[in-house]
Design an enzyme around this catalytic site. Structure first.
Site, PDB file in Angstrom:
ATOM      1  N   CYS A 133      12.604 -36.797-104.326  1.00  9.46           N
ATOM      2  CA  CYS A 133      13.234 -35.811-105.255  1.00  9.46           C
ATOM      3  C   CYS A 133      14.674 -36.183-105.775  1.00  9.46           C
ATOM      4  O   CYS A 133      15.120 -35.730-106.760  1.00  9.46           O
ATOM      5  CB  CYS A 133      13.290 -34.795-104.578  1.00  9.46           C
ATOM      6  SG  CYS A 133      14.193 -34.539-103.198  1.00  9.46           S
TER       7      CYS A 133
ATOM      8  N   CYS B 170      11.388 -33.226 -97.534  1.00  2.84           N
ATOM      9  CA  CYS B 170      12.817 -32.595 -97.358  1.00  2.84           C
ATOM     10  C   CYS B 170      13.352 -33.046 -96.056  1.00  2.84           C
ATOM     11  O   CYS B 170      14.804 -32.801 -95.992  1.00  2.84           O
ATOM     12  CB  CYS B 170      12.959 -31.027 -97.658  1.00  2.84           C
ATOM     13  SG  CYS B 170      12.083 -30.721 -99.163  1.00  2.84           S
TER      14      CYS B 170
HETATM   15 FE1  FES Z   1      14.408 -32.779-102.359  1.00  2.00          FE
HETATM   16 FE2  FES Z   1      13.908 -30.946-100.766  1.00  2.00          FE
HETATM   17  S1  FES Z   1      13.043 -31.002-102.965  1.00  2.00           S
HETATM   18  S2  FES Z   1      15.111 -32.653-100.256  1.00  2.00           S
END
Ligand code: FES
Length: 126
Positions: free
Chosen positions: A33, A102
């Site tokens: 992400c 995450c």
């Molecule tokens: Fe990036 Fe959770 S969406 S660390």
């Protein structure tokens, strides 16, 4: 969908901020992400006596960062090295499956901070 531990650590994160006199610093980016975590450790006699973090990321990443800074305090460097992302997620009462990635940030940033500390120790001996 989030456990109460996750909500608690997200709403009241522990150990947030910079540590200017840190003995080791680890920075890790999440390839999934793009979120980033920076973790600072203070070491005395091979033990982590303090930890802080700065995380540019989602709520789960902040909860993971907060939890891992709590988990490492008082641990030896070898013990801290063995903390896995699964253990952090477990300590948080679990993460939703789509948020498991995450939890990567915490354990990886911690390992980098320990490696950074060890490299600095090595360098100061030479
Ligand atoms: Fe990036 Fe959770 S969406 S660390």
């Amino acid at each position: 969908m989030y456990s109460k531990e996750v909500m608690d650590h997200f709403m009241n994160p522990r150990n947030v901020g910079e540590m200017p006199d840190a003995d080791g610093v680890g920075v890790e980016g999440n390839p999934v992400c793009g979120d980033v975590m920076k973790l600072y450790i203070k070491v005395e006699d091979d033990k982590i006596v303090d930890a802080k973090f700065q995380t540019f990321g989602c709520g789960a990443a902040i909860a993971v960062s907060s939890m891992i800074t709590e988990m490492v305090k008082g641990k030896t460097l070898d013990e801290a090295m063995k903390i896995s992302k699964e253990q952090v997620a477990e300590a948080l009462g679990g993460l939703p499956p789509q948020k498991m990635h995450c939890s990567n940030l915490g354990a990886d940033a911690l390992k980098k901070a320990i490696e950074d500390y060890r490299q600095k120790q090595q360098a100061s001996k030479n």
